[in-house]
Design a protein around this motif. Structure first.
Motif, short mmCIF file in Angstrom:
data_model
loop_
_atom_site.label_atom_id
_atom_site.label_comp_id
_atom_site.label_asym_id
_atom_site.label_seq_id
_atom_site.Cartn_x
_atom_site.Cartn_y
_atom_site.Cartn_z
N GLY A 34 2.07 -36.95 -12.73
CA GLY A 34 0.72 -36.89 -12.17
C GLY A 34 0.67 -36.81 -10.66
N ASN A 35 1.83 -36.67 -10.03
CA ASN A 35 1.90 -36.61 -8.56
C ASN A 35 1.38 -35.26 -8.05
N LYS A 36 0.39 -35.33 -7.19
CA LYS A 36 -0.25 -34.11 -6.70
C LYS A 36 0.22 -33.74 -5.29
N GLU A 37 1.18 -34.50 -4.77
CA GLU A 37 1.60 -34.33 -3.38
C GLU A 37 2.62 -33.21 -3.18
N HIS A 38 3.16 -32.69 -4.27
CA HIS A 38 4.22 -31.69 -4.18
C HIS A 38 5.35 -32.20 -3.29
N GLY A 50 8.52 -23.48 4.21
CA GLY A 50 9.80 -22.96 4.66
C GLY A 50 10.80 -24.01 5.03
N SER A 51 10.32 -25.21 5.37
CA SER A 51 11.23 -26.24 5.87
C SER A 51 11.90 -27.04 4.75
N LYS A 52 11.29 -27.07 3.56
CA LYS A 52 11.90 -27.85 2.47
C LYS A 52 11.47 -27.37 1.09
N ARG A 53 12.32 -27.68 0.12
CA ARG A 53 11.97 -27.39 -1.27
C ARG A 53 11.00 -28.46 -1.72
N ARG A 54 9.93 -28.05 -2.34
CA ARG A 54 8.98 -29.02 -2.86
C ARG A 54 8.91 -28.88 -4.38
N PHE A 55 8.52 -29.98 -5.02
CA PHE A 55 8.54 -30.01 -6.47
C PHE A 55 7.17 -30.38 -7.04
N HIS A 110 -1.85 -21.82 -8.50
CA HIS A 110 -1.54 -21.34 -7.15
C HIS A 110 -1.71 -22.48 -6.15
N HIS A 111 -1.38 -22.20 -4.89
CA HIS A 111 -1.44 -23.26 -3.89
C HIS A 111 -2.01 -22.80 -2.56
N PHE A 112 -2.60 -23.75 -1.90
CA PHE A 112 -3.00 -23.59 -0.51
C PHE A 112 -2.11 -24.52 0.31
N ILE A 113 -1.59 -24.05 1.44
CA ILE A 113 -0.84 -24.95 2.32
C ILE A 113 -1.45 -24.92 3.71
N CYS A 114 -1.67 -26.14 4.25
CA CYS A 114 -2.24 -26.25 5.59
C CYS A 114 -1.13 -26.06 6.62
N LYS A 115 -1.36 -25.16 7.55
CA LYS A 115 -0.36 -24.83 8.56
C LYS A 115 -0.17 -25.96 9.56
N LYS A 116 -1.14 -26.88 9.62
CA LYS A 116 -1.02 -27.96 10.59
C LYS A 116 -0.42 -29.24 9.99
N CYS A 117 -1.02 -29.75 8.92
CA CYS A 117 -0.54 -31.03 8.37
C CYS A 117 0.37 -30.86 7.16
N GLY A 118 0.48 -29.64 6.65
CA GLY A 118 1.38 -29.40 5.53
C GLY A 118 0.82 -29.79 4.18
N ILE A 144 -2.79 -27.97 -1.60
CA ILE A 144 -3.88 -28.13 -2.56
C ILE A 144 -3.64 -27.19 -3.73
N ASP A 145 -3.78 -27.72 -4.95
CA ASP A 145 -3.65 -26.88 -6.14
C ASP A 145 -4.83 -25.94 -6.25
N VAL A 146 -4.56 -24.72 -6.62
CA VAL A 146 -5.61 -23.73 -6.86
C VAL A 146 -5.49 -23.30 -8.32
N LYS A 147 -6.46 -23.74 -9.12
CA LYS A 147 -6.35 -23.54 -10.56
C LYS A 147 -7.06 -22.28 -11.05
#
Ligand code: ZN
Ligand code: MN
Length: 137
Positions: free
Chosen positions: A29-33, A75-80, A88-96, A99-102
């Motif tokens: 249930g972890n949503k933090e990737h 680009g900096s790390k593998r996420r799970f 799909h996903h959204f990634i914030c360029k500032k804080c990383g 967000i899941d995009v369903k």
């Protein structure tokens, strides 16, 4: 973790050590990737003698069994992602933040890929999250 889940993992042939169970529980249930490092840091509190290799090896096993998905958008790390449903996903360029995009999108396979066997695809939205958008100067 409930019995049903445990039996499911066992049925997949996963050796369940206490460390592995802790990793599975952390991911459930972890949503933090989280990255492997994030998982290591979180689990190490309970298992101080656990090595990073244990986390890494466990993730490889979970990947091969389809229990987690690897998200290649940072680009900096593998996420799970324990959510292996197509999304799909959204990634914030500032804080990383991720967000899941369903949403389901209709895409057409381009000519270049017509001879390939496509297993999966993922859209990535880049930009600034709600909070970072405000603080941007
Ligand atoms: Zn942000
Ligand atoms: Mn996700």
């Amino acid at each position: 973790m409930d019995k049903e889940k445990l039996n499911y993992y066992k049925s997949l042939g996963i050796k369940l050590t206490p460390q592995r169970l802790a990793i599975l529980e952390f991911l459930e249930g972890n949503k933090e990737h989280p990255s492997a490092e994030d998982i290591y840091k979180a689990i190490k509190i309970r298992f101080p003698s656990m090595s990073f290799a244990t986390v890494y090896n466990t993730l490889e096993v979970l990947l091969s069994k389809g229990i987690v998905k690897e998200i290649l958008i940072d680009g900096s790390k593998r996420r799970f992602d324990p959510d292996v449903s197509p999304h799909h996903h959204f990634i914030c360029k500032k804080c990383g933040k991720i967000i899941d995009v369903k949403c389901k999108y209709d895409i057409y396979l381009p000519e270049e890929l017509k001879d390939c066997e496509i297993e999966d695809y993922q859209l990535v939205f880049y930009g600034y999250c709600k909070d970072c958008k405000k603080s941007r100067t």
